[in-house]
Design a protein around this motif. Structure first.
Motif, short mmCIF file in Angstrom:
data_model
loop_
_atom_site.label_atom_id
_atom_site.label_comp_id
_atom_site.label_asym_id
_atom_site.label_seq_id
_atom_site.Cartn_x
_atom_site.Cartn_y
_atom_site.Cartn_z
N UNK A 156 0.84 -1.19 0.00
CA UNK A 156 0.00 0.00 0.00
C UNK A 156 0.88 1.24 0.00
N UNK A 157 0.33 2.30 -0.59
CA UNK A 157 1.05 3.57 -0.62
C UNK A 157 0.06 4.68 -0.93
N UNK A 158 0.46 5.91 -0.67
CA UNK A 158 -0.34 7.07 -1.06
C UNK A 158 -0.15 7.31 -2.55
N UNK A 159 -1.26 7.74 -3.21
CA UNK A 159 -1.18 8.03 -4.64
C UNK A 159 -2.25 9.05 -4.97
N UNK A 160 -1.81 10.21 -5.43
CA UNK A 160 -2.71 11.25 -5.97
C UNK A 160 -3.83 11.61 -4.99
N UNK A 161 -3.50 11.67 -3.71
CA UNK A 161 -4.47 12.08 -2.70
C UNK A 161 -5.35 10.96 -2.18
N UNK A 162 -5.15 9.73 -2.65
CA UNK A 162 -5.89 8.59 -2.13
C UNK A 162 -4.89 7.51 -1.75
N UNK A 163 -5.38 6.28 -1.54
CA UNK A 163 -4.51 5.16 -1.22
C UNK A 163 -4.55 4.15 -2.35
N UNK A 164 -3.42 3.50 -2.58
CA UNK A 164 -3.29 2.43 -3.55
C UNK A 164 -2.95 1.16 -2.80
N UNK A 165 -3.63 0.06 -3.13
CA UNK A 165 -3.36 -1.22 -2.49
C UNK A 165 -3.26 -2.31 -3.54
N UNK A 166 -2.31 -3.22 -3.37
CA UNK A 166 -2.22 -4.39 -4.23
C UNK A 166 -2.60 -5.61 -3.42
N UNK A 167 -3.26 -6.56 -4.08
CA UNK A 167 -3.70 -7.79 -3.43
C UNK A 167 -2.65 -8.88 -3.60
N UNK A 168 -2.51 -9.74 -2.59
CA UNK A 168 -1.67 -10.92 -2.79
C UNK A 168 -2.26 -11.83 -3.86
N UNK A 169 -1.45 -12.73 -4.37
CA UNK A 169 -1.93 -13.75 -5.28
C UNK A 169 -2.55 -14.90 -4.48
N UNK A 170 -3.48 -15.63 -5.11
CA UNK A 170 -3.97 -16.85 -4.48
C UNK A 170 -3.01 -18.01 -4.69
N UNK A 171 -1.93 -17.78 -5.44
CA UNK A 171 -0.90 -18.81 -5.63
C UNK A 171 0.43 -18.27 -5.10
N UNK A 172 1.50 -18.30 -5.84
CA UNK A 172 2.82 -17.95 -5.31
C UNK A 172 2.97 -16.45 -5.07
#
Length: 265
Positions: free
Chosen positions: A200-216
Motif C-alpha cells: 500500500x502507498x499514497x497516490x494522488x491524494x488517495x490510497x493504492x493497495x495491491x492484493x496478494x496472489x492466491x498462488x505464489x
C-alpha cells in the motif's frame, strides 16, 4: 459494504501445474472456499487480473468452472497473462463487460460504493499503459458521479514497488492517472494485482493497495540488483469494508487452516 478482492490465480488446464511446480487451480479452489465461508459474506467479489496463466481456451474453460463456485457477484478485469478476447468470452454471460475494445466497466448496482474497472493491458506485453483512450474513459466515468465513493481497479500498479524485476512491468503513464485521480477526492482506493504481494502507498491524494496472489508470492527483494524469485508463501485476499462516515478500511485475510481462535486478544 464489504468487498473481497482476489488476484492473480494463474489458472491452468486441469492436471497442469503453474510453472510446473504449483497447483494453482487447487489453491484457487481453496481461496473460493475461504470466500464462501466469510462471515459476514462480502457483498461483492473483485478479481484484479491474471485469471489464467497463458491465455488459452483450455485455461478459460477451467476458469469458468472454478469461478462458478463463487456465491457472490463477481467483477473482474484482465491482467498481462490474460487474452483479452478469450477473457471477454469467459465473462460473456455476466453482462458487465463491453462487447468490443478494452474491457473497462463501471458498476454501481451492488451497494453504495461504485466500482470502475480499468483495462490497461497491452496485448502481447507485460507492462500496462494509461493510454489516451484509458485516460478519457476514466475521466468521463469519474465525472458522472463525483461525490459517490468509488474504487478504481486496474492490474499493474502505476507506481514502483521497490522490487526491481517486477517494476519493469508496472503501468506506464502513472502521472497521467494521478492527474485524473487528484481531481476526485471520492476515490477511496486504487486496487491492483500483479505484484503477488500486499502493498500500500499514497497516490494522488488517495490510497493504492495491491492484493496478494492466491498462488505464489513474488519474492520481497528490494536490492536494485536482486535476482527474480517467488515463494510459496501463505496466500491471502483483501477485504475492503466501507461505512458511511468512516470511509474504507482494508484488511488482509490469509487463506488456510490456522490454530485458534484463542480466548484472548
Amino acid at each position: 459494504m464489504l468487498i473481497a478482492q482476489i488476484s492473480d490465480p494463474h489458472l491452468r488446464p486441469p492436471g497442469i501445474l503453474y510453472q510446473g511446480l504449483v497447483d494453482s487451480n487447487a489453491m484457487f479452489d481453496a481461496a473460493v472456499r475461504h470466500l464462501n465461508a466469510l462471515d459476514p459474506a462480502p457483498d461483492l467479489v473483485l478479481l484484479s487480473g491474471d485469471l489464467v496463466d497463458e491465455g488459452t481456451a483450455e485455461e478459460y474453460a477451467a476458469a469458468r468452472q472454478a469461478l462458478s463456485a463463487i456465491r457472490k457477484p463477481l467483477l473482474a478485469i484482465p491482467g498481462n497473462h490474460d487474452h483479452r478476447e478469450r477473457f471477454r468470452c469467459c465473462f460473456r454471460d455476466r453482462g458487465y463487460l463491453p462487447s468490443e475494445g478494452p474491457l473497462h466497466f463501471a458498476q454501481g448496482a451492488f451497494g453504495p460504493v461504485r466500482i470502475l474497472g480499468l483495462d490497461i493491458t497491452v496485448p502481447g506485453e507485460h507492462h500496462g499503459d494509461m493510454t489516451d483512450e484509458a485516460c478519457a474513459w476514466l475521466a468521463a466515468r469519474l465525472a458522472e458521479e463525483p461525490s459517490r465513493p468509488t474504487l478504481v481497479m486496474m492490474h499493474q500498479p502505476p507506481v514502483e514497488s521497490g522490487i526491481p524485476y517486477i517494476d519493469k512491468y508496472n503501468c506506464r503513464g502513472g502521472e497521467r492517472l494521478a492527474d485524473i485521480i487528484a481531481r476526485y477526492p471520492n476515490v477511496e482506493r486504487i486496487l491492483c494485482g500483479h505484484i503477488h504481494r500486499a502493498m500500500q502507498c499514497r497516490f494522488a491524494g488517495t490510497m493504492l493497495a495491491t492484493a496478494p496472489s492466491t498462488t505464489t508470492a513474488i519474492a520481497l527483494r528490494l536490492s536494485p540488483d536482486a535476482a527474480p524469485g517467488s515463494f510459496l508463501e501463505p496466500p491471502a485476499l483483501l477485504l475492503h469494508q466501507w461505512k458511511e462516515g468512516r470511509g474504507l478500511i482494508t484488511h488482509v485475510s490469509p487463506i488456510g487452516a490456522f490454530s485458534g481462535p484463542w480466548p484472548f486478544f
